[in-house]
Structures are given as structure tokens and as C-alpha cells.
Design a protein around this motif. Structure first.
Motif, mmCIF file in Angstrom:
data_model
loop_
_atom_site.group_PDB
_atom_site.id
_atom_site.type_symbol
_atom_site.label_atom_id
_atom_site.label_comp_id
_atom_site.label_asym_id
_atom_site.label_seq_id
_atom_site.Cartn_x
_atom_site.Cartn_y
_atom_site.Cartn_z
ATOM 1 N N ILE A 106 0.852 -1.201 0.000
ATOM 2 C CA ILE A 106 0.000 0.000 0.000
ATOM 3 C C ILE A 106 0.882 1.242 0.000
ATOM 4 C CG2 ILE A 106 -0.214 0.191 2.544
ATOM 5 C CD1 ILE A 106 -3.263 0.782 2.046
ATOM 6 N N GLY A 126 3.464 3.918 -0.733
ATOM 7 C CA GLY A 126 4.745 3.868 -1.431
ATOM 8 C C GLY A 126 5.194 2.451 -1.741
ATOM 9 N N SER A 127 4.537 1.469 -1.157
ATOM 10 C CA SER A 127 4.922 0.088 -1.422
ATOM 11 C C SER A 127 4.175 -0.508 -2.613
ATOM 12 C CB SER A 127 4.714 -0.768 -0.163
ATOM 13 O OG SER A 127 5.675 -0.403 0.801
ATOM 14 N N SER A 146 6.385 -4.456 2.336
ATOM 15 C CA SER A 146 6.047 -3.577 3.457
ATOM 16 C C SER A 146 7.323 -3.247 4.212
ATOM 17 C CB SER A 146 5.030 -4.251 4.391
ATOM 18 O OG SER A 146 4.755 -3.418 5.487
ATOM 19 N N LYS A 147 7.670 -1.966 4.217
ATOM 20 C CA LYS A 147 8.909 -1.563 4.888
ATOM 21 C C LYS A 147 8.804 -1.854 6.387
ATOM 22 C CE LYS A 147 12.235 2.066 5.602
ATOM 23 N NZ LYS A 147 12.752 3.365 5.289
ATOM 24 N N SER A 148 7.682 -1.445 6.982
ATOM 25 C CA SER A 148 7.512 -1.644 8.425
ATOM 26 C C SER A 148 7.217 -3.103 8.734
ATOM 27 C CB SER A 148 6.356 -0.781 8.928
ATOM 28 O OG SER A 148 5.156 -1.172 8.273
ATOM 29 N N THR A 207 1.988 -2.999 8.434
ATOM 30 C CA THR A 207 0.816 -2.280 7.909
ATOM 31 C C THR A 207 -0.355 -3.265 7.718
ATOM 32 O OG1 THR A 207 2.372 -0.821 6.811
ATOM 33 C CG2 THR A 207 0.082 -0.652 6.126
ATOM 34 N N ARG A 258 7.550 6.441 -0.143
ATOM 35 C CA ARG A 258 7.174 7.187 -1.353
ATOM 36 C C ARG A 258 8.375 7.552 -2.225
ATOM 37 N NH1 ARG A 258 6.231 10.022 3.230
ATOM 38 N NH2 ARG A 258 7.219 12.050 3.537
ATOM 39 N N GLN A 303 0.886 11.012 -3.907
ATOM 40 C CA GLN A 303 1.363 10.527 -2.612
ATOM 41 C C GLN A 303 2.662 11.228 -2.238
ATOM 42 O OE1 GLN A 303 3.348 6.871 -2.154
ATOM 43 N NE2 GLN A 303 3.067 6.851 0.049
ATOM 44 N N GLU A 349 2.087 13.526 1.028
ATOM 45 C CA GLU A 349 2.676 13.073 2.294
ATOM 46 C C GLU A 349 3.900 13.905 2.671
ATOM 47 O OE1 GLU A 349 3.548 8.880 2.559
ATOM 48 O OE2 GLU A 349 1.461 8.387 2.949
#
Ligand code: PA5
Length: 446
Positions: free
Chosen positions: A80, A82-83, A139-141, A144, A203, A282, A286
Motif C-alpha cells: 500500500i 509507497g509500497s 512492506s517496509k515496516s 501495515t 514514497r 502521494q 505526504e
């Protein structure tokens, strides 16, 4: 030159005196990017990325994309914000918005995990029935909710379809190098993983594995894309303000913003650039929309939207300006045929190339919107291809960083994105959010 800033349609809206007055702020902002002394300076990895990227991982991206192309007919990209936006933008821009329907020897690519709509996900699951599937969860984190939930669903599907061992070969993960639930889980399961570098925010990540793996799977030349970005870096990183179109664009939009033009509309006459505009929205939304400041980024595809929003742009509130991406050439030639009876009265167009008619629609609209009080910044691009995609990405990223610093915000954080998440977690009963849940329920009763 791949890109060129054309200020013809700003005449009467931005004066030389205004650009001169703000030049020192732009110079200082550009220097903050170069010297890495500005806010959010831990997230400047994108600045040198096109010249200095992990070559070993880049080779693995190419090898994995070749394997994926052989293994499946459907490639599902789960991510979602930037991913996912950059990869989707690149596929539509470089190939086609109808990519999945084209005759091709590369897999269809679907994007999931960018919504919590059950219908949207169910449609993609139905598409995957009876077809060979690979997935790339990004997903960087690694935490999410939207992609995490979607990944759980696809993992189950793949494990049922191919067994745990078979699924392992078809699951590709792009996440943090070392931390996060997704990384831990992938290591445990033995999935092939790719890295979202620590110093690159979502992003700004399209030219990392985040974008490059899905883009390569779609058969797009990522070498050419990186070259376009590397050439743009040469132009926009070290050039002084007077010769630097990216910084100049930042200057112009800041002047317009300070004169009450609080909305920027990114315009293109190519439907293939629609997702590029979503990526751009985005990036700017952002990066700049914080501390009660920032241009509202929006987008249109003309001439389509001239028949919907065109009226508003021409005569509505005068609080907007347009940034038009002008693709000077088209790879496709469609000539309008002659009709000996001229029943529709269109013979004045006979023999004309549709792209030329499209560009006349653009020029006509530029003048009309100018006459209606709408300033226009023109970004001329010689055509839609991989190199120019890479160049546009770098151009807008650099301009965004400079513009954010000019505005006085940190262009690399997004604290506001957390607000809805916290409420959603509380309402869904996530442990640790009990107090917030009670407070929200009390508000709902009022
Ligand atoms: O630009 C950003 O940082 C965000 O839009 C993220 O890309 C988005 O929220 C997804 O985050 P993640 O990759 O951690 O799942």
C-alpha cells in the motif's frame, strides 16, 4: 534532453522579481539536500540511489523476475502507498493501462493489499483460481494492516495450492533488512527477501526492490529506467538554481502557493500516466501536507476530464494551478481516415495523426485555462519510455525535497498517517488500545 521546464504559460502569473526574491530560499533548500543537514536527513538514500545501488541485490531482482515469469501467469503485488504506487505507475506508463489484457509473454500483474475492501480482494482471488500464482509482499515496516491481512490470505491460498514447500518458491518478500514482523517471519519460512533501505521512505522507494521487482516481472527494462534516473541525478543534484529545472519547479509552485493558489493539478493527456499521477500525489501530499501547510495535490487526465472537471478548472474558484506533463511524441501512430462523403464533417482532420490532435487539444486548453486565470507549468518530455520514467521520478523527488524545505516542513516524515490507524486498531480491539476504544465508543454514542 529528456525533460524540459517550459514557463510560457506562467506569463502574467509569476514575475522575474518574484522568482529573484525567493531564489536564496531555494538555493538554501537545495543545499540542505546536498549537505544532508535538513530535517529528515536520515531519509536521503534516494539522492544517490541511481548511481550507487546494491548491485548484488539488483542482479537477484533480475534473476527472481525471470523465475517468476516462468513460474506463473498471475503475479500479485501486495502493498500500500509507497509500497505499490511506483510499480503500478511504471507498468502503466512504460507498457499500458491495459497491460493485463495485452498479448504478452510476461505474467499478468495485480495489485492487492492497497484496500480493505472484501470485494476487491475477492475479485483478485477469483482471478487466481485455476492459474499459476506468485506473490510479492512489500512492506517496509512489516506491520501495515492492509498488506499484512492480504498476505495472510494469499499465503493460505498458495500453501493450499502448492504445499508449504511449493509456496515457499512462489513467495517473494520486500521489507526491512533486519527488523519487523515480516522480516522475522520470512527468515523463519525461508522466503527470498529483498530490502527497503533504511534511509529511503516508502514514497521515494520506486527505484529500489520495492518497485524494481514487479516492474522487471512485467518485462520492463529496469537498466534503462535506472539510467534515466542517473542522468537526471547528474542534472538536478549539482546544477545551480539557474540551470536546475527541478529546483526551478519547486520555486514556481512555492510562489504560486504563496499567492493563494493552494491546489496543484497534475495534468496529462495520456491515460497511461494516470497511475504516475497517483504516485506523484502521494509523494507531494505526504511530503508537504503537514503543520497546517502544503499544496493540495490532485490530478486529471485530459481531454477525458475536460468533460467533467474542465468546467471547474475554467470557471470555478481561482485557487489552483496546473502542472502539465507534455509527452511530445507517441510510440503509436493512429491516422484519422478520409470519408469521401464527409457525413460527420470531420474531413478537416483527414490524414492527421491522433497524437497531433491530442497535442492541439493541449495547446488550446493551456490558452483557455490561462485566459480563465489558471497558471500552467509545462514539463516537456520527449515520450513515454523507461528512461523518461526514471528521469521523471528523480525530477519530482528532487523538486519535492527542495519544495518541502522551502515550505519549512520535513518532507520525509508522515506523522498524520498514524491517526486513522490508531483509531482502527482501537475499534478492532487490538490489545493495548483499550482506553482509546472506550473514548471512541463514548464519542459514537453522543
Ligand atoms: O510513503 C510512505 O512511507 C507510506 O505511504 C508507506 O509506503 C505506506 O504507509 C506503506 O508502509 P509499509 O511499506 O511500511 O507497509
Amino acid at each position: 534532453m529528456a525533460l524540459r521546464l517550459n514557463e510560457t504559460y506562467l506569463n502574467g502569473f509569476v514575475s522575474t522579481a518574484e522568482t529573484e526574491k525567493i531564489a536564496h530560499v531555494a538555493e538554501a533548500s537545495l543545499e540542505l539536500v546536498r549537505s544532508r543537514r535538513g530535517a529528515g536527513n536520515g531519509f536521503l538514500g534516494w539522492v544517490n540511489l541511481p548511481a550507487d545501488y546494491d548491485k548484488e541485490e539488483y542482479a537477484r531482482i533480475k534473476a527472481a523476475s525471470a523465475r517468476i515469469q516462468k513460474m506463473c501467469g498471475v503475479f500479485v503485488v501486495i502493498g500500500i502507498g509507497g509500497s505499490y504506487l511506483g510499480a503500478r505507475a511504471a507498468i502503466e506508463f512504460c507498457r499500458s493501462p491495459y497491460y493485463n489484457n495485452l498479448k504478452k509473454d510476461t505474467p499478468d500483474v495485480y495489485f492487492a493489499g492497497n484496500t480493505i475492501s472484501s470485494s476487491a480482494l475477492a475479485d483478485i482471488l477469483r482471478i487466481c483460481e485455476d492459474r499459476d500464482v506468485c506473490i510479492n509482499v512489500i512492506s517496509k515496516s512489516g506491520t501495515t494492516t492492509e498488506p499484512a491481512v492480504t498476505f495472510r490470505i494469499f499465503r493460505e491460498l498458495l500453501e493450499k495450492k502448492y504445499g508449504e514447500e511449493g509456496a515457499r518458491e512462489r513467495i517473494f518478500v520486500t521489507t526491512d533488512r533486519a527488523k519487523g514482523k515480516l522480516k522475522e517471519f520470512s527468515t523463519k519460512k525461508g522466503y527470498e527477501t529483498f530490502v527497503v533501505p533504511d534511509d529511503i521512505g516508502g514514497r521515494y522507494s520506486v527505484l529500489t526492490a520495492v518497485g524494481l521487482l514487479p516492474i522487471a516481472v512485467a518485462g520492463i527494462d529496469i537498466d534503462a529506467m535506472m539510467k534515466g534516473a542517473a542522468d537526471a541525478r547528474e542534472k538536478y543534484l549539482n546544477a545551480p538554481l539557474a540551470e536546475n529545472d527541478a529546483a526551478r519547479y519547486a520555486v514556481l509552485r512555492n510562489i504560486l502557493y504563496n499567492k493563494g493558489k493552494s491546489m496543484e493539478i497534475l495534468v496529462s493527456y495520456e491515460p497511461a500516466a494516470q497511475m504516475f499521477a497517483e504516485w506523484w500525489k502521494q509523494l507531494y501530499g505526504e511530503s508537504e501536507g503537514k503543520d497546517g501547510k502544503g499544496l493540495y495535490p490532485s490530478s486529471v487526465i485530459f481531454s477525458t476530464d475536460l468533460h467533467s472537471l474542465g468546467q471547474y478548472v475554467q470557471e470555478g474558484l481561482r485557487t489552483m494551478f496546473e502542472t502539465v506533463i507534455d509527452f511530445k511524441s507517441s510510440a503509436d501512430t493512429v491516422v484519422i481516415p478520409n470519408d469521401p462523403h464527409d457525413i460527420d464533417g470531420l474531413n478537416f482532420l483527414s490524414g492527421k495523426e491522433l497524437h497531433d490532435v491530442n497535442r492541439m487539444a493541449m495547446t488550446g486548453t493551456l490558452f483557455a485555462h490561462n485566459d480563465g486565470g489558471v497558471p500552467n507549468i509545462l514539463i516537456e518530455v520527449d515520450g513515454r519510455n523507461e528512461e523518461n520514467f526514471g528521469a521523471l521520478v528523480y525530477f519530482f523527488e528532487m523538486a519535492c525535497a527542495v519544495s518541502g524545505y522551502m515550505l519549512g516542513v520535513n518532507p520525509f516524515d508522515q506523522p498524520g498517517v498514524e491517526a486513522y490507524k490508531k483509531n482502527m486498531y482501537a475499534l478492532l480491539g487490538k490489545p493495548g488500545y483499550e482506553e482509546q476504544k472506550a473514548a471512541l465508543e463514548a464519542r459514537m454514542k453522543n
